[in-house]
Design a protein around this motif. Structure first.
Motif, mmCIF file in Angstrom:
data_model
loop_
_atom_site.group_PDB
_atom_site.id
_atom_site.type_symbol
_atom_site.label_atom_id
_atom_site.label_comp_id
_atom_site.label_asym_id
_atom_site.label_seq_id
_atom_site.Cartn_x
_atom_site.Cartn_y
_atom_site.Cartn_z
ATOM 1 N N ASP A 96 0.861 -1.132 0.003
ATOM 2 C CA ASP A 96 -0.017 0.097 -0.106
ATOM 3 C C ASP A 96 0.637 1.136 0.055
ATOM 4 O OD1 ASP A 96 -2.211 -1.560 -0.076
ATOM 5 O OD2 ASP A 96 -2.764 -1.551 2.149
ATOM 6 N N ASP A 97 2.126 1.102 0.308
ATOM 7 C CA ASP A 97 3.025 2.039 0.313
ATOM 8 C C ASP A 97 3.942 2.433 -0.889
ATOM 9 O OD1 ASP A 97 2.290 2.651 2.863
ATOM 10 O OD2 ASP A 97 3.916 1.401 3.658
ATOM 11 N N ILE A 98 3.599 1.583 -2.010
ATOM 12 C CA ILE A 98 4.248 1.848 -3.240
ATOM 13 C C ILE A 98 3.994 3.037 -3.938
ATOM 14 C CG2 ILE A 98 4.608 1.027 -5.509
ATOM 15 C CD1 ILE A 98 4.021 -1.954 -4.408
ATOM 16 N N THR A 99 5.060 3.926 -4.272
ATOM 17 C CA THR A 99 4.755 5.089 -4.946
ATOM 18 C C THR A 99 5.770 5.415 -5.852
ATOM 19 O OG1 THR A 99 4.373 7.584 -4.634
ATOM 20 C CG2 THR A 99 6.124 6.486 -3.099
ATOM 21 N N ASN A 100 5.706 6.052 -7.078
ATOM 22 C CA ASN A 100 6.581 6.350 -7.958
ATOM 23 C C ASN A 100 6.435 7.560 -8.593
ATOM 24 O OD1 ASN A 100 4.366 5.709 -9.906
ATOM 25 N ND2 ASN A 100 4.724 3.750 -9.508
ATOM 26 N N GLN A 141 6.249 1.148 -14.369
ATOM 27 C CA GLN A 141 5.885 0.087 -15.451
ATOM 28 C C GLN A 141 5.144 -1.108 -14.823
ATOM 29 O OE1 GLN A 141 9.457 -0.831 -17.491
ATOM 30 N NE2 GLN A 141 9.962 1.411 -18.140
ATOM 31 N N ILE A 142 5.626 -1.466 -13.593
ATOM 32 C CA ILE A 142 4.848 -2.584 -13.133
ATOM 33 C C ILE A 142 3.762 -2.322 -12.416
ATOM 34 C CG2 ILE A 142 5.360 -4.354 -11.159
ATOM 35 C CD1 ILE A 142 8.348 -4.011 -11.537
ATOM 36 N N TYR A 143 3.501 -1.196 -11.587
ATOM 37 C CA TYR A 143 2.408 -1.106 -10.716
ATOM 38 C C TYR A 143 1.379 0.044 -11.192
ATOM 39 C CZ TYR A 143 5.301 -3.402 -7.372
ATOM 40 O OH TYR A 143 5.941 -4.585 -6.654
ATOM 41 N N GLY A 144 1.751 0.619 -12.289
ATOM 42 C CA GLY A 144 1.017 1.971 -12.824
ATOM 43 C C GLY A 144 1.468 3.038 -11.973
ATOM 44 N N ARG A 145 0.774 4.237 -12.115
ATOM 45 C CA ARG A 145 1.245 5.322 -11.509
ATOM 46 C C ARG A 145 0.829 5.274 -9.982
ATOM 47 N NH1 ARG A 145 -0.801 11.504 -13.823
ATOM 48 N NH2 ARG A 145 0.501 12.722 -12.416
ATOM 49 N N ARG A 146 1.531 5.595 -9.110
ATOM 50 C CA ARG A 146 1.262 5.682 -7.693
ATOM 51 C C ARG A 146 1.748 6.981 -7.106
ATOM 52 N NH1 ARG A 146 0.412 0.695 -5.029
ATOM 53 N NH2 ARG A 146 -0.311 -1.032 -6.645
ATOM 54 N N GLN A 170 13.510 5.179 -4.184
ATOM 55 C CA GLN A 170 14.050 4.074 -3.943
ATOM 56 C C GLN A 170 13.339 2.976 -2.911
ATOM 57 O OE1 GLN A 170 18.510 5.479 -4.082
ATOM 58 N NE2 GLN A 170 18.648 3.284 -4.267
ATOM 59 N N ALA A 171 13.074 3.707 -1.783
ATOM 60 C CA ALA A 171 12.506 3.054 -0.722
ATOM 61 C C ALA A 171 11.194 2.487 -1.051
ATOM 62 C CB ALA A 171 12.779 3.880 0.385
ATOM 63 N N TYR A 172 10.435 3.205 -1.792
ATOM 64 C CA TYR A 172 9.005 2.871 -1.897
ATOM 65 C C TYR A 172 8.776 2.329 -3.463
ATOM 66 C CZ TYR A 172 8.709 5.033 2.668
ATOM 67 O OH TYR A 172 8.891 5.186 3.882
ATOM 68 N N ALA A 173 9.606 2.205 -4.300
ATOM 69 C CA ALA A 173 9.190 1.942 -5.297
ATOM 70 C C ALA A 173 8.581 0.539 -5.605
ATOM 71 C CB ALA A 173 10.516 1.877 -6.397
#
Length: 232
Positions: A96-100, A141-146, A170-173
């Motif tokens: 839930d924390d993934i962000t890019n 590319q993997i998760y879409g825009r976060r 890096q930490a939340y990608a």
């Protein structure tokens, strides 16, 4: 005020070189304990964690790209191995924390609660204006825009703002893995924050792991909680 909590000052000195490149400027308007102010204002911005150790609270840099050469020990687990035994299933953390795409609003005017400056790290690629990095691009590319937005009163410097964006990029990608292992008593010197090289034949992984928690079990055995980021 002055904190009465025990502090491992050796860990603070070890983290100083990494943290000195961050320029922080803030003042406190309300009554808070030092630890509460650090937890609220600084920890979300800096690539460190505060963990409990035998000499008090330790300031530990978060290892975003650890290598085997940085590890203090190697542990072997899996079929026929007795040095380390995995006690639970590997769990996937931080989905839930993934962000890019991260926006940082800084140099805030406390009289109006408005930010004077904005920095952006985007996984969409270089557009000539906004910063980007490989981790954010792969993540998108993997998760879409976060997306995530951070607002802070503690940063006024542009280079510091982009440093925050880069380590968080890096930490939340990607998500991270967590598992608990029981170790033999001869490894009882391991502490929270140490880097361990894990070779687990059942998981088919050889990876640098971060020790996030240590507890003592029966018969002198050690239980450690290990975290490792997905292979990138």
């Amino acid at each position: 005020s002055q904190s009465t909590l025990p502090i491992d000052y050796g860990s603070v000195a070890a983290a100083k070189e990494q943290l000195n490149s961050y320029k922080i400027g803030a003042f406190i308007q309300q009554q808070l304990s030092p630890m509460e102010w650090v937890s609220r204002t600084l920890l979300p911005l800096l690539p460190v964690a505060i963990l409990s150790g035998p000499s008090g609270w330790r300031v530990i840099p978060i290892p975003l790209n650890p290598t085997q050469a940085q590890c203090v020990a190697t542990i072997y687990a899996g079929d026929g191995k007795t040095q380390a035994v995995r006690l639970d299933r590997v769990s996937r953390e931080g989905r839930d924390d993934i962000t890019n795409e991260i926006t940082l609003k800084y140099a805030m005017d406390l009289t109006t609660s408005a930010s004077a400056l904005t920095a952006l790290l985007s996984g969409a690629g270089w557009d000539g204006v906004h910063d980007t990095d490989l981790y954010s691009r792969l993540s998108q590319q993997i998760y879409g825009r976060r997306e995530k937005t951070i607002e802070t009163v503690a940063i006024y410097d542009q280079s510091t703002a982009y440093q925050v964006l880069r380590w968080q990029g890096q930490a939340y990608a990607f998500s991270r893995n967590k598992a608990t292992y029981s170790l033999v008593p001869s490894l009882a010197w391991i502490e929270p924050g140490d880097l361990i090289w894990l070779s687990d034949s059942r998981l088919q992984v050889q990876v640098a792991c971060w020790v996030s928690r240590v507890s003592r079990a029966a018969m002198g055995a050690l239980e450690v909680e290990l975290i490792w980021w997905d292979q990138r």
